[in-house]
Design an enzyme around this catalytic site. Structure first.
Site, mmCIF file in Angstrom:
data_model
loop_
_atom_site.group_PDB
_atom_site.id
_atom_site.type_symbol
_atom_site.label_atom_id
_atom_site.label_comp_id
_atom_site.label_asym_id
_atom_site.label_seq_id
_atom_site.Cartn_x
_atom_site.Cartn_y
_atom_site.Cartn_z
ATOM 1 N N HIS A 132 0.852 -1.196 0.000
ATOM 2 C CA HIS A 132 0.000 0.000 0.000
ATOM 3 C C HIS A 132 0.883 1.239 0.000
ATOM 4 C CE1 HIS A 132 0.727 -0.530 4.297
ATOM 5 N NE2 HIS A 132 0.180 0.630 4.577
ATOM 6 N N HIS A 153 1.405 3.930 1.984
ATOM 7 C CA HIS A 153 1.941 4.702 3.115
ATOM 8 C C HIS A 153 3.468 4.788 3.025
ATOM 9 C CE1 HIS A 153 -1.934 4.012 5.641
ATOM 10 N NE2 HIS A 153 -2.012 5.099 4.900
ATOM 11 N N ASP A 193 5.870 4.669 5.056
ATOM 12 C CA ASP A 193 6.726 3.688 5.735
ATOM 13 C C ASP A 193 6.661 2.318 5.050
ATOM 14 O OD1 ASP A 193 4.080 3.435 6.700
ATOM 15 O OD2 ASP A 193 4.778 2.428 8.509
ATOM 16 N N HIS A 194 6.089 2.287 3.837
ATOM 17 C CA HIS A 194 6.117 1.074 3.011
ATOM 18 C C HIS A 194 6.719 1.318 1.632
ATOM 19 C CE1 HIS A 194 3.584 -1.316 5.821
ATOM 20 N NE2 HIS A 194 3.337 -0.091 6.245
ATOM 21 N N HIS A 251 -7.445 -1.103 5.605
ATOM 22 C CA HIS A 251 -6.449 -0.137 6.108
ATOM 23 C C HIS A 251 -6.347 1.024 5.118
ATOM 24 C CE1 HIS A 251 -2.834 1.273 8.134
ATOM 25 N NE2 HIS A 251 -2.152 1.189 7.014
ATOM 26 N N ASP A 308 -0.169 -3.918 6.186
ATOM 27 C CA ASP A 308 -0.829 -3.451 7.409
ATOM 28 C C ASP A 308 -2.282 -3.916 7.460
ATOM 29 O OD1 ASP A 308 1.548 -2.182 7.928
ATOM 30 O OD2 ASP A 308 0.761 -0.141 7.724
ATOM 31 N N HIS A 349 4.786 -4.683 10.725
ATOM 32 C CA HIS A 349 5.170 -3.962 11.944
ATOM 33 C C HIS A 349 5.311 -4.923 13.118
ATOM 34 C CE1 HIS A 349 4.624 0.255 10.632
ATOM 35 N NE2 HIS A 349 3.665 -0.232 9.860
HETATM 36 ZN ZN LIG Z 1 -0.060 1.613 6.490
#
Ligand SMILES: [Zn+2]
Length: 249
Positions: free
Chosen positions: A57, A59, A61-62, A116, A139, A177
């Site tokens: 996805h 975001h 942090d990905h 998410h 996530d 995570h």
């Molecule tokens: Zn995420």
């Protein structure tokens, strides 16, 4: 016959994991690189060459490490949700649910798992003979928990978790995570008489004291100890998610 592949994890930032699928050859596939430098260093130390990046996805942090990885390996493919092309702009191959990929001699299948985010996808590496499937679920499903519903509904998350559960109990779960201990402490408060949750929480706390990851999980363990994957309906999932969002254990 082809070389056996394995999955490794690289802890980055405060609690993210970047996953690397690699085999006996030099090729490597990286999943959800939050950052570039530790991933480049890890691959170079192992003598691996990046062939493809998979994104679950949009975001940061990905996907934040992808530009740096492409500077080092400009020929690498970038695979992500075609529907999220605007938010994952570097993709070279857009995919959707049901698509099949072949990477490092392994078959991968794409699942749509919204909740998410609206275009969240997951990748299943189909099992080799005698092995288990590997699931990269971003996530969506966490060990003992699930992702927050930023763009989707409880109905969507319930359906997404259902399709992950259907992959079968042996499937290894590589979630992005290290949230397991907090998730299980919350779950143990919700269900104080649940022995499976208490046992798992103790195991996870021991791993964390030793500085070790709690990932991968597997679907069978989640079905025993994850209140979200066990939710009977969307109303129950909504109630759990709302409670967990406000929990400050
Ligand atoms: Zn995420």
């Amino acid at each position: 016959m082809h070389a056996a592949t394995t999955v490794s994890l690289i802890p980055v930032l405060s609690d993210n994991y970047v996953f690397v699928l690699h085999g006996e050859g030099p090729g490597a596939v990286v999943v959800d690189p939050a950052v570039a430098e530790p991933v480049i260093a890890w691959l170079e130390e192992k003598g691996l060459e990046l062939e493809a990046v998979l994104h679950t996805h949009h975001h940061n942090d990905h996907i934040g490490g992808t530009p740096g990885l492409l500077q080092r390996w400009p020929e690498a493919a970038v695979i992500a949700s075609a529907a999220d092309r605007e938010r994952i702009p570097l993709q070279t191959k857009g995919v959707q649910g049901g698509d099949q990929l072949r990477l490092l001699g392994r078959e991968l299948r794409v699942l749509e798992v919204p909740g998410h985010t609206r275009h969240h996808i997951a990748y299943v590496v189909e099992p080799e003979a005698g092995g288990a499937a590997e699931l990269f679920c971003g996530d969506t499903l966490f060990a003992g928990g699930c992702g927050r519903l930023f763009e989707g509904t409880p109905e969507q998350m319930l359906s997404s978790l259902g399709s992950l559960a259907a992959l079968g109990p042996e499937t290894r779960v590589w979630c992005a995570h290290e949230y397991t201990e907090g998730n299980l402490r919350w779950a143990a408060e919700r269900e104080p008489d649940n022995a499976a949750i208490r046992t798992r929480l103790a195991e996870v706390q021991q791993l964390r004291r030793e500085g070790r990851p709690t990932i991968p999980s597997h679907i069978g363990l989640e079905q025993e100890t994850n209140l979200f994957i066990r939710a009977q309906d969307a109303a129950a999932l909504r109630q759990l998610r709302g409670h967990k969002d406000l929990w400050r254990g």
